[in-house]
Design an enzyme around this catalytic site. Structure first.
Site: not given
Length: 654
Positions: A44, A291, A301
């Site tokens: 994104e 992750r 983020k």
RNA sequence: UGGGGAUUAGUGUAACGGUAGCACAACUGACUCUGGAUCAGUUAGCCCAGGUUCGAAUCCUGGAUCCCCAGCCA
């Protein structure tokens, strides 16, 4: 050196097998997807990519490359409120720099081949209408808060929306009104009709569409109806023919929904298109992996954005950031990032990798390719008393002992040199082999010198060291075979290039930045002195663990003149120090006799803590800078990573 | 107290019923015109308890611990 039997051709080259490759192998065995492998990286564009994304890129692209498949780069841009063109551009640049080649990539046009999820909005919208017609979706008038309350809890079922059984025609009409813009934000949603009592909360009539009157970076004002991730993502993969939709663990709970949506569309469809709704659509297999987490840094983020916005770092590409752009600026080569991603492997175990492994991969690559130069960071004047006052010799120096083809260069030598302050001790500690009165050492590629004494200032600081040299040792070898324990690097004071050097260290002082136990201890008032002050941060704030010494600027540092024309991004090893690269701030010309103007690169005006946010030097700190090189280019070096320092370990134990 | 995942040296990752291996880190030593690199070596591990089996990290049962999920974010 045991070599396990390598049945698979992939074993040697690509490291250990992982559960994802096993799944792909199984699919290829059974013929699912017709032995096709097509992966994608679907970020994104709401932030810059970090090393965790690099893991995903290497996995996805690596899989496609290994199996002779395809790889797509797709912007998952379903939320116009958070996404920006700047992020799109940075993502494209970073993926390309890492070495992944997506379908349609071209060198002359950065965005060639890049896919936008928003380009599928029409098709998704048509499928939404199809679901309404199939009685599988409805327009809901509940507010966000009401929907939330009606969802139930982890242990109690949800309540059906009063709009759940709205007639199909009414749903169709309302949904069209939502699309045309006459319905205000937040007042209506399209929901899937699944099961309000489902133990997986994601299947309790999830929202498929919400209304957002905002301009989208790609589709402009065409839409005010935006699909939710769960609804959109599976179709994006389906439309592209993605075989393996690889994502992180937190989406595991979403897989049933992802599957439900595709199955819902496929209901009434057939392989040959003979059903009422036409041909079946492709159904990818979602696979989840853990992750990446790294010690001494943060990876979300949200937190990275917070650091950027608060000015605690100098932007997304601050060399201390775990972003791909930050690492690139810091000097990390893409090869090192890829090797790191290969070595950490892929699994479903949530883990935190020691940042030392990343640094090892960086050193390993740079050791093979980085040319060596001599540079003195903290200068101490060394005077060779028996050397001619105006003598200058150019000494041949090997560019890279790991690579003979790198050749050699010549370095000027003269009577007055700079050596490292650490390389002289008036009274040496045990195991100290460097310069001290009476001791002989080698000056790299030059001569043996013997220390005869030193000069101190009024405060007792050593300001000058004196020595004599042995002319017979020119080049660094003694004809009589006598040995010295130490070899020092040096620069000729008269010839040295003044540069700015930025020394970086870990962004946080603790392996786990969330470890705020110190704060708790302080709060408990147990009398223990705090490890370090945390000015400006509340107790319990992870930002209180930011490393105040994560950046130290040295200006000037002194380098051999051969690097004067180094290109931005060029990487070197400063012998006995570490690997350094030319920062992009290296572009100004020095004014004649003046100091370099300050480039406030990345400077932010937000709240700052001293040291943490110091992004650059304020002015030329030393009047000697530029003194002899008017018109010369200002050079700024970032320390990529230090060399391993055995002496530092010994010294620590003393 | 619901559902979904996970658990092998300090860290990360192999093993697919048959000698628990590799890498990083740490520690020794050798070598060295970078106290770098390189080379050799050392320390150190199957979450727990039962069971099946000639044999279990692996299969079964029970337990423990950790992570994710109640956005109109992704």
């Amino acid at each position: 050196m045991t070599t396990p039997k390598t049945d698979s051709p992939r074993d040697a080259k690509t490291g250990p097998r992982d559960f994802i490759r096993e799944i792909v192998d199984e699919h290829n065995r059974t013929g699912r997807f017709d032995r096709r492998v097509h992966t994608r990286f679907p970020p994104e564009p709401n932030g810059y990519l970090h090393i965790g994304h690099a893991k995903s890129i290497c996995l996805n692209y690596g899989l496609a490359a290994e199996y002779g498949g395809k790889f797509n780069l797709r912007m998952d841009d379903t939320n116009p409120e958070k996404e920006e063109q700047e992020y799109v551009d940075s993502i494209i640049e970073d993926v390309r720099w890492l070495g992944a080649r997506w379908v349609g990539i071209r060198d002359d046009e950065p965005s060639a081949g890049v896919i936008w999820g928003s380009n599928y909005f029409d098709q998704m919208h048509a499928w939404a209408i199809e679901l309404i017609k199939k009685g599988k979706a409805y327009v809901c008038d509940l507010s966000a808060e009401q929907v939330s309350r009606g969802r139930g809890t982890l242990t109690t079922p949800g309540q059906a929306s009063p709009y759940r059984d709205r007639p199909i025609e009414e749903n169709l009409d309302l949904f069209e009104r939502m699309r045309t813009g006459e319905v205000p934000d937040g007042t209506k949603t399209l929901r899937a009709k699944i099961d309000m009592a489902h133990p997986n909360l994601n299947l309790r009539d999830p929202v498929m569409y919400r209304i957002v009157h905002a301009t989208h970076h790609n589709t402009g004002d065409k839409w005010c109806l935006y699909p939710m991730y769960d609804w959109a993502h599976g179709f994006e993969d389906s439309l592209e023919g993605i075989t393996h939709s690889i994502c992180t663990l937190e989406f595991e709970n979403h897989r049933p929904l992802y599957d439900w949506f595709i199955d819902a569309v496929n209901e009434g469809r057939t392989d040959d298109g003979s059903g009422p709704w036409g041909n079946k659509i492709h159904h990818p297999q979602q696979i989840e992996f853990a992750r990446l987490n790294l010690t001494y840094t943060v990876m979300s983020k949200r937190r990275l954005l917070e650091l950027v916005k608060s000015g605690l770092v100098c932007g997304w590409d601050d060399p201390r950031m775990p972003t791909i752009s930050g690492m690139r600026r810091r000097g990390y080569p893409p090869e090192a990032l890829r090797e790191f991603c290969r070595r950490i492997g892929v699994s479903k175990v949530e883990s935190t990798v020691d940042i030392a492994l990343l640094e090892h991969c960086v050193r390993e690559h740079l050791n093979k390719v980085a040319p060596r130069v001599l540079g003195v960071l903290r200068p101490l004047k060394l005077v060779i008393d028996n050397y001619p006052d105006d003598g200058v010799e150019w000494m041949e120096a090997i560019n890279n002992p790991e690579d003979v083809s790198a050749g050699s260069r010549y370095v000027p030598f003269s009577k007055v040199l700079y050596i490292e302050q650490d390389d002289f001790r008036e009274t040496p500690p045990p195991k100290y082999w460097r310069l001290y009165p009476g001791n002989e050492v080698r000056l790299r590629y030059a001569y043996f010198v013997k220390c005869t004494g030193c000069v101190k200032d009024a405060a007792g600081n050593v300001v000058e060291v004196h020595c004599t040299y042995d002319p017979a040792t020119r080049g660094g070898d003694s004809p009589d075979g006598r040995k010295v324990k130490s070899t020092l690097h040096w620069v000729s004071a008269a010839h040295a290039l003044a540069v700015e050097v930025r020394l970086y260290d870990h962004l946080f002082t603790k392996p786990d930045p969330d470890d705020v136990s110190d704060d708790a201890l302080r709060a408990a008032g147990d009398g223990a002195a705090p490890a370090e002050p945390k000015p400006g941060f509340a107790a319990g704030d992870w930002k209180g663990n930011l490393n105040p010494d994560s950046l130290e600027v040295i200006n000037p540092a002194w380098l051999e003149p051969s690097v004067a024309d180094a290109a931005s991004g060029a990487r070197y090893q400063f012998e006995r120090h570490g690997y350094f690269c030319v920062d992009k701030d290296s572009h100004e010309r020095l004014a004649a006799g003046g100091s370099p103007a300050n480039v406030a690169a990345g400077l932010r005006t937000g709240r700052r803590t001293p040291a943490i946010s110091r992004c650059h030097t304020d002015v030329a700190a030393d009047p000697r800078v530029g003194r002899s090189q008017p018109g010369a280019r200002r050079l700024v070096f970032n320390r990529t990573v230090t060399l391993k320092d055995t002496w530092a370990k010994i010294e620590k134990k003393l």
